[in-house]
Scaffold this motif. Structure first.
Motif, PDB file in Angstrom:
ATOM      1  N   ARG A  74      38.102  20.461  43.079  1.00 30.44           N
ATOM      2  CA  ARG A  74      37.046  21.728  43.149  1.00 30.44           C
ATOM      3  C   ARG A  74      37.402  22.318  41.573  1.00 30.44           C
ATOM      4  N   GLN A  75      36.286  22.997  41.622  1.00 24.48           N
ATOM      5  CA  GLN A  75      36.361  23.870  40.054  1.00 24.48           C
ATOM      6  C   GLN A  75      35.266  24.909  40.195  1.00 24.48           C
ATOM      7  N   HIS A  76      35.705  26.030  40.697  1.00 23.08           N
ATOM      8  CA  HIS A  76      34.616  27.229  40.433  1.00 23.08           C
ATOM      9  C   HIS A  76      34.568  27.610  39.207  1.00 23.08           C
ATOM     10  N   LEU A  77      33.178  27.892  38.878  1.00 25.33           N
ATOM     11  CA  LEU A  77      32.914  28.620  37.889  1.00 25.33           C
ATOM     12  C   LEU A  77      32.013  29.868  38.047  1.00 25.33           C
ATOM     13  N   ILE A  78      32.642  31.018  38.042  1.00 21.54           N
ATOM     14  CA  ILE A  78      32.152  32.323  38.503  1.00 21.54           C
ATOM     15  C   ILE A  78      31.797  33.009  37.054  1.00 21.54           C
ATOM     16  N   VAL A  79      30.405  33.390  37.262  1.00 16.73           N
ATOM     17  CA  VAL A  79      29.941  33.959  36.016  1.00 16.73           C
ATOM     18  C   VAL A  79      28.839  35.229  36.386  1.00 16.73           C
ATOM     19  N   ASN A  80      28.581  35.722  35.318  1.00 19.11           N
ATOM     20  CA  ASN A  80      27.485  36.961  35.511  1.00 19.11           C
ATOM     21  C   ASN A  80      27.866  37.828  36.437  1.00 19.11           C
ATOM     22  N   ARG A  81      29.120  38.271  36.143  1.00 20.06           N
ATOM     23  CA  ARG A  81      29.894  39.294  37.102  1.00 20.06           C
ATOM     24  C   ARG A  81      29.271  40.809  36.882  1.00 20.06           C
ATOM     25  N   ARG A  82      29.018  41.400  37.938  1.00 24.38           N
ATOM     26  CA  ARG A  82      28.321  42.671  37.860  1.00 24.38           C
ATOM     27  C   ARG A  82      29.335  43.605  38.724  1.00 24.38           C
ATOM     28  N   VAL A  83      29.996  44.363  37.939  1.00 28.40           N
ATOM     29  CA  VAL A  83      30.911  45.186  38.614  1.00 28.40           C
ATOM     30  C   VAL A  83      30.472  46.823  38.750  1.00 28.40           C
ATOM     31  N   ARG A  84      30.608  47.072  39.957  1.00 29.82           N
ATOM     32  CA  ARG A  84      30.225  48.833  40.212  1.00 29.82           C
ATOM     33  C   ARG A  84      31.415  49.266  40.858  1.00 29.82           C
ATOM     34  N   PHE A  85      31.868  50.489  40.170  1.00 31.58           N
ATOM     35  CA  PHE A  85      32.931  51.149  40.882  1.00 31.58           C
ATOM     36  C   PHE A  85      32.239  52.155  41.979  1.00 31.58           C
ATOM     37  N   GLY A  86      32.989  52.314  43.142  1.00 32.60           N
ATOM     38  CA  GLY A  86      32.629  53.424  43.958  1.00 32.60           C
ATOM     39  C   GLY A  86      33.657  54.685  44.285  1.00 32.60           C
ATOM     40  N   VAL A  87      33.378  55.410  45.155  1.00 32.96           N
ATOM     41  CA  VAL A  87      34.236  56.415  45.660  1.00 32.96           C
ATOM     42  C   VAL A  87      34.670  55.996  47.099  1.00 32.96           C
ATOM     43  N   LEU A  88      35.805  56.529  47.238  1.00 25.74           N
ATOM     44  CA  LEU A  88      36.560  56.550  48.618  1.00 25.74           C
ATOM     45  C   LEU A  88      37.585  57.783  48.412  1.00 25.74           C
ATOM     46  N   GLU A  89      37.156  58.688  49.730  1.00 21.88           N
ATOM     47  CA  GLU A  89      37.989  59.962  49.916  1.00 21.88           C
ATOM     48  C   GLU A  89      38.013  60.834  48.608  1.00 21.88           C
ATOM     49  N   GLN A  90      36.807  60.965  48.080  1.00 19.63           N
ATOM     50  CA  GLN A  90      36.583  61.959  47.114  1.00 19.63           C
ATOM     51  C   GLN A  90      37.209  61.425  45.809  1.00 19.63           C
ATOM     52  N   ASP A  91      37.601  60.468  45.649  1.00 18.48           N
ATOM     53  CA  ASP A  91      38.278  60.095  44.319  1.00 18.48           C
ATOM     54  C   ASP A  91      37.545  58.795  43.820  1.00 18.48           C
ATOM     55  N   THR A  92      37.126  59.113  42.369  1.00 16.17           N
ATOM     56  CA  THR A  92      36.471  57.819  41.834  1.00 16.17           C
ATOM     57  C   THR A  92      37.312  56.666  41.585  1.00 16.17           C
ATOM     58  N   GLY A  93      36.537  55.583  41.586  1.00 17.36           N
ATOM     59  CA  GLY A  93      37.191  54.134  41.355  1.00 17.36           C
ATOM     60  C   GLY A  93      38.124  53.662  42.079  1.00 17.36           C
ATOM     61  N   ASP A  94      38.138  54.044  43.310  1.00 14.87           N
ATOM     62  CA  ASP A  94      39.112  53.430  44.579  1.00 14.87           C
ATOM     63  C   ASP A  94      38.450  52.136  45.041  1.00 14.87           C
ATOM     64  N   THR A  95      37.176  52.008  45.081  1.00 10.85           N
ATOM     65  CA  THR A  95      36.513  50.783  45.366  1.00 10.85           C
ATOM     66  C   THR A  95      35.617  50.108  44.319  1.00 10.85           C
ATOM     67  N   ALA A  96      35.386  49.122  44.351  1.00 10.91           N
ATOM     68  CA  ALA A  96      34.414  48.145  43.453  1.00 10.91           C
ATOM     69  C   ALA A  96      33.682  47.287  44.122  1.00 10.91           C
ATOM     70  N   GLN A  97      32.550  47.028  43.735  1.00 19.36           N
ATOM     71  CA  GLN A  97      31.788  45.750  44.268  1.00 19.36           C
ATOM     72  C   GLN A  97      31.261  44.950  43.045  1.00 19.36           C
ATOM     73  N   VAL A  98      31.549  43.530  43.300  1.00 21.11           N
ATOM     74  CA  VAL A  98      31.181  42.648  42.233  1.00 21.11           C
ATOM     75  C   VAL A  98      30.376  41.436  42.818  1.00 21.11           C
ATOM     76  N   HIS A  99      29.081  41.502  42.274  1.00 17.04           N
ATOM     77  CA  HIS A  99      27.953  40.503  42.431  1.00 17.04           C
ATOM     78  C   HIS A  99      28.307  39.384  41.209  1.00 17.04           C
ATOM     79  N   ALA A 100      28.492  38.167  41.571  1.00 15.88           N
ATOM     80  CA  ALA A 100      28.878  37.184  40.705  1.00 15.88           C
ATOM     81  C   ALA A 100      28.185  35.888  40.998  1.00 15.88           C
ATOM     82  N   ASP A 101      27.461  35.143  40.107  1.00 12.04           N
ATOM     83  CA  ASP A 101      27.170  33.769  40.416  1.00 12.04           C
ATOM     84  C   ASP A 101      28.202  32.950  40.352  1.00 12.04           C
ATOM     85  N   TYR A 102      27.948  31.872  41.041  1.00  8.69           N
ATOM     86  CA  TYR A 102      28.950  30.613  40.909  1.00  8.69           C
ATOM     87  C   TYR A 102      28.265  29.434  40.810  1.00  8.69           C
ATOM     88  N   VAL A 103      29.017  28.418  40.295  1.00  3.00           N
ATOM     89  CA  VAL A 103      28.616  26.893  40.353  1.00  3.00           C
ATOM     90  C   VAL A 103      30.031  26.150  40.702  1.00  3.00           C
TER      91      VAL A 103
END
Length: 161
Positions: A74-103
């Motif tokens: 098996r060989q994942h190739l994970i590319v085109n990573r879009r990272v967005r940081f979010g807010v949890l309990e009024q503190d910035t940067g505690d969460t993140a969401q990544v959308h990434a394409d794979y082959v």
């Protein structure tokens, strides 16, 4: 934005990128203990769009361990990573969401009449939900959105669920 904030953001992006890479390597190497450690205690994964299951990280790791035996390589190739940081309990940067394409090229296990088994290739997009913990960034959620799969002509797609 101050230089200190910018540096912290860059460091977080690198850590998040490293976690996604560790995820791919754990699956590709069949290191299911490492896979489990990438998740928060309440972490979940959903592989249903690829014919798999949804559940907590431990349950999904056990399913992956069994189903990935169909593939010698098996060989994942994970590319085109879009990272967005979010807010949890009024503190910035505690969460993140990544959308990434794979082959994901995989070699089916087994040998047919002395020749190599055919390749199985699939692709799509991951959605990773991450949480900053005391131990660093961890996966809270993994969602697989398979968009396509291919086998050489005449070979049925393997059943992985």
């Amino acid at each position: 934005m101050t230089q200190r904030v910018e540096l912290a953001t860059v460091m977080d992006r690198l850590a998040v990128d490293g976690l996604v890479t560790e995820y791919a390597m754990a699956v590709d190497d069949g290191d299911w203990e490492a896979y489990r450690k990438l998740f928060t205690p309440d972490g979940r994964a959903d592989y249903r769009s690829a014919g798999g299951i949804e559940g907590d990280a431990g349950k999904v790791a056990s399913w992956l361990e069994e189903s990935m035996r169909l593939f010698a390589m098996r060989q994942h190739l994970i590319v085109n990573r879009r990272v967005r940081f979010g807010v949890l309990e009024q503190d910035t940067g505690d969460t993140a969401q990544v959308h990434a394409d794979y082959v994901n090229p995989m070699r089916l296990a087994g040998d047919v009449n002395g020749s190599s088994a055919p390749d199985f290739v699939c692709g799509g997009r991951y959605v990773f939900g991450l949480l900053r913990t005391y131990d660093g960034w961890r996966l809270r959620e993994v969602l697989v959105r398979e968009k396509w799969r291919r086998l050489p002509d005449g070979h049925p797609a393997p059943v992985i669920n």
